[in-house]
Design a protein around this motif. Sequence first.
Motif, PDB file in Angstrom:
ATOM      1  N   ASP A   1      -5.894  -4.061  -7.404  1.00 30.30           N
ATOM      2  CA  ASP A   1      -6.621  -3.321  -8.435  1.00 30.30           C
ATOM      3  C   ASP A   1      -7.019  -4.227  -9.593  1.00 30.30           C
ATOM      4  O   ASP A   1      -8.029  -3.987 -10.252  1.00 30.30           O
ATOM      5  CB  ASP A   1      -5.759  -2.168  -8.945  1.00 30.30           C
ATOM      6  CG  ASP A   1      -5.353  -1.230  -7.812  1.00 30.30           C
ATOM      7  OD1 ASP A   1      -6.183  -0.405  -7.410  1.00 30.30           O
ATOM      8  OD2 ASP A   1      -4.213  -1.355  -7.317  1.00 30.30           O
TER       9      ASP A   1
ATOM     10  N   ARG B   1       2.085   1.551  -3.614  1.00 26.60           N
ATOM     11  CA  ARG B   1       0.941   1.849  -4.482  1.00 26.60           C
ATOM     12  C   ARG B   1       0.514   3.311  -4.330  1.00 26.60           C
ATOM     13  O   ARG B   1       0.280   4.007  -5.326  1.00 26.60           O
ATOM     14  CB  ARG B   1      -0.220   0.924  -4.120  1.00 26.60           C
ATOM     15  CG  ARG B   1      -1.533   1.362  -4.739  1.00 26.60           C
ATOM     16  CD  ARG B   1      -2.649   0.344  -4.676  1.00 26.60           C
ATOM     17  NE  ARG B   1      -2.786  -0.444  -3.483  1.00 26.60           N
ATOM     18  CZ  ARG B   1      -3.618  -1.482  -3.373  1.00 26.60           C
ATOM     19  NH1 ARG B   1      -4.377  -1.833  -4.403  1.00 26.60           N
ATOM     20  NH2 ARG B   1      -3.697  -2.175  -2.264  1.00 26.60           N
TER      21      ARG B   1
ATOM     22  N   ASP C   1       0.807  -1.210   0.000  1.00 24.26           N
ATOM     23  CA  ASP C   1       0.000   0.000   0.000  1.00 24.26           C
ATOM     24  C   ASP C   1       0.845   1.268   0.000  1.00 24.26           C
ATOM     25  O   ASP C   1       0.489   2.258  -0.648  1.00 24.26           O
ATOM     26  CB  ASP C   1      -0.953  -0.004   1.193  1.00 24.26           C
ATOM     27  CG  ASP C   1      -2.129  -0.948   0.989  1.00 24.26           C
ATOM     28  OD1 ASP C   1      -2.356  -1.381  -0.161  1.00 24.26           O
ATOM     29  OD2 ASP C   1      -2.818  -1.257   1.983  1.00 24.26           O
TER      30      ASP C   1
ATOM     31  N   VAL D   1      -2.045  -2.682  -8.487  1.00 24.02           N
ATOM     32  CA  VAL D   1      -1.507  -3.928  -7.947  1.00 24.02           C
ATOM     33  C   VAL D   1      -2.201  -5.095  -8.642  1.00 24.02           C
ATOM     34  O   VAL D   1      -3.423  -5.091  -8.811  1.00 24.02           O
ATOM     35  CB  VAL D   1      -1.737  -4.012  -6.427  1.00 24.02           C
ATOM     36  CG1 VAL D   1      -1.290  -5.362  -5.881  1.00 24.02           C
ATOM     37  CG2 VAL D   1      -1.011  -2.870  -5.716  1.00 24.02           C
TER      38      VAL D   1
END
Length: 208
Positions: A108, A68, A65, A75
């Motif tokens: 994602d 990202r 995270d 991801v």
Amino acid sequence: MNVYQLPLGPLQTNCYIVSNDVKEAVIFDPGEEADIIFNVIEENKLKPLAILLTHAHFDHIGAVDEVRDEYNIPVYIHKYEADWLTDGQKNGSASFLRNQTIFAREADHVIEKEGKMEFGQFTFSVFETPGHSPGSISFYNKELRTVFSGDALFQRSIGRTDLTGGDHELLIKSIKSKLLSLPDDVVVCSGHGPTTTIGEEKKHNPFF
């Protein structure tokens, strides 16, 4: 192209940053110590395009995270471990770590099947290599002649199969049918330890 190997965290899990001539980059398995990843990217003026996860054990996802969000990049993970990012029992952190559970937000993009994936000027072939975990996948770049095998294949070893969803026979089958079928000079970038080659593992890996 360049490959930066970054052993991160107490388990020294290898994160790999792969860059090309136009400074595009993809990031494999950002497991911890996001600052180290940031430093390599900034020092080399790279433009990250995506985070690719070979699997979702806690030592491979701890900095997902942070990375990202820093670069606003997607991801990717295999469908069989899509829910592991948010589940400390499945990703192992609830069992192996004291007073800490590692989570990441949902990926994602979910990888549904084997095939080619393109990111900018990169092209990777995705191989399903389960056994260490149900959704373990390997990414092969033909131009670089390198496969990112996660915890499936190591130098003279293979991944453990005593964790959630592990299957020793399936792992051996995965490696033999998908990875050892690659050319002998292909470099294997494993989830832990040094790099090796397909040819070296055919000759010296005691599991084959």
